[in-house]
Design a protein around this motif. Structure first.
Motif, PDB file in Angstrom:
ATOM      1  N   ASN A   1       3.888   6.467  -1.511  1.00  0.00           N
ATOM      2  CA  ASN A   1       4.968   7.453  -1.575  1.00  0.00           C
ATOM      3  C   ASN A   1       5.901   7.252  -2.764  1.00  0.00           C
ATOM      4  OD1 ASN A   1       4.400   9.032   0.753  1.00  0.00           O
ATOM      5  ND2 ASN A   1       5.143   7.356   2.036  1.00  0.00           N
ATOM      6  N   LYS A   2       5.879   6.066  -3.369  1.00  0.00           N
ATOM      7  CA  LYS A   2       6.830   5.780  -4.445  1.00  0.00           C
ATOM      8  C   LYS A   2       6.111   5.149  -5.624  1.00  0.00           C
ATOM      9  CE  LYS A   2      10.758   5.215  -1.307  1.00  0.00           C
ATOM     10  NZ  LYS A   2      11.848   4.300  -0.844  1.00  0.00           N
ATOM     11  N   LEU A   3       5.054   5.799  -6.073  1.00  0.00           N
ATOM     12  CA  LEU A   3       4.274   5.244  -7.172  1.00  0.00           C
ATOM     13  C   LEU A   3       5.043   5.264  -8.493  1.00  0.00           C
ATOM     14  CD1 LEU A   3       0.831   6.836  -6.234  1.00  0.00           C
ATOM     15  CD2 LEU A   3       1.506   4.444  -5.997  1.00  0.00           C
ATOM     16  N   SER A   4       5.984   6.194  -8.625  1.00  0.00           N
ATOM     17  CA  SER A   4       6.768   6.243  -9.864  1.00  0.00           C
ATOM     18  C   SER A   4       7.643   5.009 -10.029  1.00  0.00           C
ATOM     19  CB  SER A   4       7.628   7.510  -9.901  1.00  0.00           C
ATOM     20  OG  SER A   4       8.516   7.541  -8.802  1.00  0.00           O
ATOM     21  N   ASP A   5       7.938   4.303  -8.910  1.00  0.00           N
ATOM     22  CA  ASP A   5       8.753   3.090  -8.994  1.00  0.00           C
ATOM     23  C   ASP A   5       8.031   1.964  -9.728  1.00  0.00           C
ATOM     24  OD1 ASP A   5      10.701   4.406  -7.615  1.00  0.00           O
ATOM     25  OD2 ASP A   5      10.403   3.355  -5.720  1.00  0.00           O
TER      26      ASP A   5
ATOM     27  N   GLY B   1       9.779  10.978 -12.473  1.00  0.00           N
ATOM     28  CA  GLY B   1      10.721  10.987 -11.360  1.00  0.00           C
ATOM     29  C   GLY B   1       9.939  10.971 -10.060  1.00  0.00           C
ATOM     30  N   TYR B   2       9.240  12.060  -9.777  1.00  0.00           N
ATOM     31  CA  TYR B   2       8.292  12.099  -8.670  1.00  0.00           C
ATOM     32  C   TYR B   2       7.012  11.383  -9.083  1.00  0.00           C
ATOM     33  CZ  TYR B   2      11.081  15.823  -6.507  1.00  0.00           C
ATOM     34  OH  TYR B   2      12.072  16.555  -5.931  1.00  0.00           O
ATOM     35  N   GLY B   3       6.385  10.763  -8.130  1.00  0.00           N
ATOM     36  CA  GLY B   3       5.068  10.179  -8.318  1.00  0.00           C
ATOM     37  C   GLY B   3       4.596   9.691  -6.969  1.00  0.00           C
ATOM     38  N   SER B   4       3.891  10.526  -6.220  1.00  0.00           N
ATOM     39  CA  SER B   4       3.606  10.150  -4.838  1.00  0.00           C
ATOM     40  C   SER B   4       2.383  10.864  -4.288  1.00  0.00           C
ATOM     41  CB  SER B   4       4.815  10.494  -3.947  1.00  0.00           C
ATOM     42  OG  SER B   4       4.994  11.899  -3.885  1.00  0.00           O
ATOM     43  N   ILE B   5       1.804  10.235  -3.263  1.00  0.00           N
ATOM     44  CA  ILE B   5       0.805  10.862  -2.406  1.00  0.00           C
ATOM     45  C   ILE B   5       1.437  10.908  -1.020  1.00  0.00           C
ATOM     46  CG2 ILE B   5      -1.520  10.693  -1.430  1.00  0.00           C
ATOM     47  CD1 ILE B   5      -2.371   9.245  -3.936  1.00  0.00           C
ATOM     48  N   GLY B   6       1.633  12.114  -0.496  1.00  0.00           N
ATOM     49  CA  GLY B   6       2.486  12.302   0.671  1.00  0.00           C
ATOM     50  C   GLY B   6       1.930  11.798   1.974  1.00  0.00           C
TER      51      GLY B   6
ATOM     52  N   ASN C   1       0.820  -1.214   0.000  1.00  0.00           N
ATOM     53  CA  ASN C   1       0.000   0.000   0.000  1.00  0.00           C
ATOM     54  C   ASN C   1       0.854   1.264   0.000  1.00  0.00           C
ATOM     55  OD1 ASN C   1      -2.866  -1.015   0.235  1.00  0.00           O
ATOM     56  ND2 ASN C   1      -1.933  -2.061   1.984  1.00  0.00           N
ATOM     57  N   ASN C   2       1.998   1.211  -0.677  1.00  0.00           N
ATOM     58  CA  ASN C   2       2.966   2.305  -0.654  1.00  0.00           C
ATOM     59  C   ASN C   2       2.564   3.399  -1.646  1.00  0.00           C
ATOM     60  OD1 ASN C   2       5.156   3.975  -0.477  1.00  0.00           O
ATOM     61  ND2 ASN C   2       6.692   2.372  -0.737  1.00  0.00           N
TER      62      ASN C   2
ATOM     63  N   ILE D   1      -6.832  14.519   0.414  1.00  0.00           N
ATOM     64  CA  ILE D   1      -5.911  13.759  -0.429  1.00  0.00           C
ATOM     65  C   ILE D   1      -4.451  14.088  -0.125  1.00  0.00           C
ATOM     66  CG2 ILE D   1      -5.776  15.398  -2.352  1.00  0.00           C
ATOM     67  CD1 ILE D   1      -6.180  11.545  -2.553  1.00  0.00           C
ATOM     68  N   GLY D   2      -4.197  15.105   0.706  1.00  0.00           N
ATOM     69  CA  GLY D   2      -2.830  15.442   1.084  1.00  0.00           C
ATOM     70  C   GLY D   2      -2.035  16.066  -0.044  1.00  0.00           C
ATOM     71  N   GLN D   3      -0.737  15.785  -0.060  1.00  0.00           N
ATOM     72  CA  GLN D   3       0.166  16.326  -1.078  1.00  0.00           C
ATOM     73  C   GLN D   3       0.334  15.321  -2.209  1.00  0.00           C
ATOM     74  OE1 GLN D   3       3.831  17.085   0.966  1.00  0.00           O
ATOM     75  NE2 GLN D   3       2.826  18.102   2.676  1.00  0.00           N
ATOM     76  N   ILE D   4       0.202  15.791  -3.449  1.00  0.00           N
ATOM     77  CA  ILE D   4       0.334  14.911  -4.604  1.00  0.00           C
ATOM     78  C   ILE D   4       1.380  15.474  -5.574  1.00  0.00           C
ATOM     79  CG2 ILE D   4      -0.825  13.915  -6.601  1.00  0.00           C
ATOM     80  CD1 ILE D   4      -3.345  13.780  -5.141  1.00  0.00           C
ATOM     81  N   LYS D   5       2.248  14.603  -6.029  1.00  0.00           N
ATOM     82  CA  LYS D   5       3.223  14.974  -7.054  1.00  0.00           C
ATOM     83  C   LYS D   5       3.247  13.877  -8.116  1.00  0.00           C
ATOM     84  CE  LYS D   5       6.271  17.663  -4.070  1.00  0.00           C
ATOM     85  NZ  LYS D   5       7.622  17.827  -3.527  1.00  0.00           N
ATOM     86  N   ILE D   6       3.205  14.199  -9.440  1.00  0.00           N
ATOM     87  CA  ILE D   6       3.299  15.567  -9.932  1.00  0.00           C
ATOM     88  C   ILE D   6       1.905  16.132 -10.185  1.00  0.00           C
ATOM     89  CG2 ILE D   6       4.018  16.920 -11.937  1.00  0.00           C
ATOM     90  CD1 ILE D   6       6.510  15.292 -12.102  1.00  0.00           C
TER      91      ILE D   6
END
Length: 256
Positions: free
Chosen positions: A27-31, A120-125, A24-25, A61-66
């Motif tokens: 934070n590292k969806l770009s991986d 590079g980034y791809g996350s929900i903080g 359920n990670n 939803i918090g912080q989302i990148k990108i």
């Protein structure tokens, strides 16, 4: 209701199958992408109790990148950031999105789907959650204060100090440490820009790519701050630096 379990992902979205998101990670969806560039679709199913019937419901939803597009039961709820060809993120800003009552199924299963653009980034903080609108908004505002607005205040203070010490140098040219200290404050203030620019649309440099923005404000300003700190230490101690050392420091900083 914290949505910290049962996340699934797909690299193509509907109607293609989804598989369980490892650990359920979020934070590292770009991986999940071979090149860390592309779209990732994630979803979560949950049930909203009937006692929410007379309440305004929201998703924090918090912080989302990108960038992201967010759906509840296939209804578009909102978006964050900017998608290609002019990709850009909202920085450290957090979001609370109100959910219209006609979008949800009280006492039944609901599906939250997020289309996330990664580069590079791809996350929900943080862990998304469903709550009353006031609670979700208050939590988002607090998170934005801690991770965004405070850096704006610090950046303004540093830029003011930069002007003060620069004018002190103009008045007393012999005290060169005032000039080098003002430069330390200037580049540190510019580095902090990456933390709060999402709060204020007029600050977003939409004419440059997000990658170039990161290179300038997370890369170049950090290196220049280090370069200026050495110069300030030298000037404060009235140490005479050789020309060879000056050239060497300048060259390795420029190469970096």
């Amino acid at each position: 209701m914290y949505l910290n379990e049962n996340w699934e992902y797909s690299l193509k979205g509907e109607p293609y199958p989804y598989v369980r998101l490892p650990d359920n990670n979020l934070n590292k969806l770009s991986d999940l992408l071979d090149s860390k560039i592309g779209y990732v679709f994630i979803r979560n199913t949950f049930e909203i109790p009937n006692d929410f019937k007379h309440k305004e419901i929201a998703l924090n939803i918090g912080q989302i990148k990108i960038a992201s597009k967010i759906y509840i039961n296939n209804h578009f709820l909102g978006k964050t950031g900017f998608f290609p060809p002019h990709e850009f993120t909202e920085g450290n800003m957090s979001f609370a999105l109100k959910i219209p009552k006609e979008y949800i199924n009280l006492g039944e299963e609901n599906t939250l789907t997020i289309c996330l653009w990664c580069h590079g980034y791809g996350s929900i903080g943080s862990v998304p959650f469903i709550s009353e609108y006031n609670d979700a908004e208050e939590s988002a505002d607090y998170s934005s204060l801690i991770y965004s607005k405070i850096y704006l205040i610090l950046s303004i203070i540093l830029l003011i100090i930069n002007f003060i010490y620069f004018f002190l140098y103009l008045l007393r040219r012999s005290e060169v440490e005032n000039l080098s200290f003002s430069q330390v404050c200037l580049f540190t203030g510019l580095y902090l820009f990456v933390f709060f620019y999402g709060e204020y649309p007029f600050l977003k440099p939409i004419d440059i790519s997000y990658l170039l923005f990161e290179k300038i404000f997370k890369g170049a300003t950090a290196l220049l701050t280090g370069y200026m700190i050495v110069g300030f230490t030298r000037d404060f101690l009235h140490y005479t630096e050789s020309k060879q050392n000056k050239y060497f420091r300048f060259i390795i900083t420029l190469i970096a």
